[in-house]
Design a protein around this motif. Structure first.
Motif, mmCIF file in Angstrom:
data_model
loop_
_atom_site.group_PDB
_atom_site.id
_atom_site.type_symbol
_atom_site.label_atom_id
_atom_site.label_comp_id
_atom_site.label_asym_id
_atom_site.label_seq_id
_atom_site.Cartn_x
_atom_site.Cartn_y
_atom_site.Cartn_z
ATOM 1 N N MET A 46 -117.091 -6.672 -73.017
ATOM 2 C CA MET A 46 -116.665 -5.645 -72.075
ATOM 3 C C MET A 46 -115.210 -5.821 -71.652
ATOM 4 O O MET A 46 -114.568 -4.865 -71.213
ATOM 5 C CB MET A 46 -117.565 -5.649 -70.846
ATOM 6 C CG MET A 46 -119.010 -5.212 -71.109
ATOM 7 S SD MET A 46 -119.170 -3.610 -71.963
ATOM 8 C CE MET A 46 -118.298 -2.516 -70.853
ATOM 9 N N PHE A 49 -112.587 -3.324 -72.938
ATOM 10 C CA PHE A 49 -112.521 -1.951 -72.446
ATOM 11 C C PHE A 49 -111.521 -1.854 -71.298
ATOM 12 O O PHE A 49 -111.448 -2.736 -70.448
ATOM 13 C CB PHE A 49 -113.886 -1.482 -71.941
ATOM 14 C CG PHE A 49 -114.875 -1.194 -73.034
ATOM 15 C CD1 PHE A 49 -115.069 0.105 -73.489
ATOM 16 C CD2 PHE A 49 -115.602 -2.214 -73.618
ATOM 17 C CE1 PHE A 49 -115.988 0.380 -74.498
ATOM 18 C CE2 PHE A 49 -116.513 -1.962 -74.618
ATOM 19 C CZ PHE A 49 -116.706 -0.664 -75.064
ATOM 20 N N GLY A 50 -110.785 -0.746 -71.278
ATOM 21 C CA GLY A 50 -109.885 -0.491 -70.157
ATOM 22 C C GLY A 50 -108.426 -0.632 -70.527
ATOM 23 O O GLY A 50 -108.062 -1.240 -71.535
ATOM 24 N N TRP A 152 -110.531 2.932 -73.209
ATOM 25 C CA TRP A 152 -111.976 2.790 -72.978
ATOM 26 C C TRP A 152 -112.788 3.183 -74.210
ATOM 27 O O TRP A 152 -113.982 3.431 -74.110
ATOM 28 C CB TRP A 152 -112.392 3.607 -71.759
ATOM 29 C CG TRP A 152 -112.346 2.813 -70.502
ATOM 30 C CD1 TRP A 152 -113.328 2.000 -69.991
ATOM 31 C CD2 TRP A 152 -111.255 2.721 -69.579
ATOM 32 N NE1 TRP A 152 -112.920 1.413 -68.820
ATOM 33 C CE2 TRP A 152 -111.636 1.847 -68.546
ATOM 34 C CE3 TRP A 152 -109.976 3.295 -69.535
ATOM 35 C CZ2 TRP A 152 -110.806 1.530 -67.476
ATOM 36 C CZ3 TRP A 152 -109.142 2.972 -68.476
ATOM 37 C CH2 TRP A 152 -109.565 2.107 -67.464
ATOM 38 N N TYR A 176 -118.876 4.101 -67.169
ATOM 39 C CA TYR A 176 -118.462 2.700 -67.102
ATOM 40 C C TYR A 176 -118.452 2.219 -65.656
ATOM 41 O O TYR A 176 -118.063 2.974 -64.754
ATOM 42 C CB TYR A 176 -117.065 2.522 -67.702
ATOM 43 C CG TYR A 176 -116.962 2.975 -69.135
ATOM 44 C CD1 TYR A 176 -117.225 2.119 -70.192
ATOM 45 C CD2 TYR A 176 -116.606 4.296 -69.440
ATOM 46 C CE1 TYR A 176 -117.151 2.547 -71.510
ATOM 47 C CE2 TYR A 176 -116.527 4.735 -70.751
ATOM 48 C CZ TYR A 176 -116.802 3.859 -71.778
ATOM 49 O OH TYR A 176 -116.730 4.296 -73.071
ATOM 50 N N VAL A 178 -116.491 -0.095 -63.336
ATOM 51 C CA VAL A 178 -115.199 -0.774 -63.277
ATOM 52 C C VAL A 178 -115.060 -1.431 -61.906
ATOM 53 O O VAL A 178 -115.182 -0.773 -60.873
ATOM 54 C CB VAL A 178 -114.033 0.214 -63.511
ATOM 55 C CG1 VAL A 178 -112.703 -0.542 -63.572
ATOM 56 C CG2 VAL A 178 -114.253 1.001 -64.797
ATOM 57 N N ASN A 182 -109.431 -3.217 -62.045
ATOM 58 C CA ASN A 182 -109.563 -2.599 -63.369
ATOM 59 C C ASN A 182 -110.244 -3.551 -64.349
ATOM 60 O O ASN A 182 -109.752 -3.795 -65.446
ATOM 61 C CB ASN A 182 -108.204 -2.151 -63.912
ATOM 62 C CG ASN A 182 -108.338 -1.204 -65.105
ATOM 63 O OD1 ASN A 182 -109.427 -0.944 -65.587
ATOM 64 N ND2 ASN A 182 -107.204 -0.702 -65.582
ATOM 65 N N GLN A 183 -111.397 -4.071 -63.963
ATOM 66 C CA GLN A 183 -112.209 -4.905 -64.853
ATOM 67 C C GLN A 183 -113.500 -4.156 -65.182
ATOM 68 O O GLN A 183 -114.362 -3.984 -64.329
ATOM 69 C CB GLN A 183 -112.547 -6.259 -64.200
ATOM 70 C CG GLN A 183 -113.404 -7.141 -65.092
ATOM 71 C CD GLN A 183 -113.945 -8.369 -64.373
ATOM 72 O OE1 GLN A 183 -113.889 -8.446 -63.142
ATOM 73 N NE2 GLN A 183 -114.468 -9.301 -65.128
ATOM 74 N N THR A 184 -113.620 -3.715 -66.416
ATOM 75 C CA THR A 184 -114.822 -3.016 -66.843
ATOM 76 C C THR A 184 -115.895 -4.042 -67.179
ATOM 77 O O THR A 184 -115.672 -4.941 -68.001
ATOM 78 C CB THR A 184 -114.542 -2.136 -68.072
ATOM 79 O OG1 THR A 184 -113.481 -1.218 -67.749
ATOM 80 C CG2 THR A 184 -115.773 -1.345 -68.476
ATOM 81 N N PHE A 187 -121.429 -0.561 -69.207
ATOM 82 C CA PHE A 187 -121.489 0.893 -69.379
ATOM 83 C C PHE A 187 -122.941 1.334 -69.374
ATOM 84 O O PHE A 187 -123.851 0.564 -69.696
ATOM 85 C CB PHE A 187 -120.762 1.355 -70.642
ATOM 86 C CG PHE A 187 -121.428 0.961 -71.935
ATOM 87 C CD1 PHE A 187 -122.416 1.758 -72.494
ATOM 88 C CD2 PHE A 187 -121.051 -0.191 -72.608
ATOM 89 C CE1 PHE A 187 -123.030 1.411 -73.683
ATOM 90 C CE2 PHE A 187 -121.659 -0.551 -73.794
ATOM 91 C CZ PHE A 187 -122.649 0.256 -74.337
#
Length: 209
Positions: A46, A49-50, A152, A176, A178, A182-184, A187
């Protein structure tokens, strides 16, 4: 005396081992505090992502990802002209956030358009207000939207070859989670019920506090 020292050393080692074992169980593999909550298994993890961004919100203000993700957020990519999927998913996300907010757990919803040509800040404001007073809508230039979708791993395609006004857009429908900064971390598919999504999101939020 020597026996007493050995006994004390053995006790200390035992305590240290127990503490390390507890920490391992709490953090999970690779120090992941969310290990007990995660159900997703994706290539790259994960963390892949982002991306950082600066976009325009529904009030016409330019905002950064750090400003947007100042609290746990359900992030969804869609478009306001979407006939059914996007409204249903946005309503589900708003309901999940409301469930947690009623429990005293802070969670917000964020909607990033995949159709910046039609989704102006004013259009986004009307759309997000229909679901929640707190939902954040974001748009930008074609290049900005393409970059944030790439971050993403969100696929989308405008079907505007024959009609540049009433076209539809193909896009993925994941939501998602988050976390601030900004840490995903996860999902969710669109078949998750609001209550289930809320409970799963709460696991991550509780683990972070």
């Amino acid at each position: 005396m020597a026996d007493r020292k050995l006994l004390l050393m053995g006790t200390a080692i035992t305590i240290a081992v127990l503490a390390a074992g507890t920490a391992y169980l709490t953090l999970g593999r690779n120090g992941d505090i969310y290990a007990q909550c995660s159900k997703s298994n994706v290539a790259g993890g994960m963390d892949s992502f982002g991306t950082s961004f600066t976009l325009t919100n529904q009030d016409g203000k330019r905002v950064t990802d750090q400003e947007v993700f100042s609290k746990p957020s359900l992030l969804y990519f869609g478009y306001t002209f979407c006939p059914d999927v996007c409204p249903l998913d946005s309503a589900r996300n708003a309901e999940a956030a409301a469930i947690l907010n009623d429990r005293g757990v802070e969670l917000q919803t964020v909607f990033i358009t995949v159709d910046p040509r039609r989704d102006t800040p004013e259009v986004l404001a009307d759309f997000t207000d229909a679901f929640s007073d707190d939902m954040i809508g974001l748009t930008g230039t074609d290049e900005e939207i393409a970059a944030v979708n790439k971050g993403w791993r969100n696929y989308y395609k405008l079907n505007d070859e024959e009609d540049d006004e009433y076209y539809l857009v193909d896009h993925m429908t994941n939501t998602y989670l988050v976390m601030p900064g900004n840490q995903t971390v996860e999902f969710f598919s669109r078949d998750e019920a609001p209550e289930v999504l809320a409970d799963r999101a709460a696991c991550f939020i509780d683990a972070a506090t």
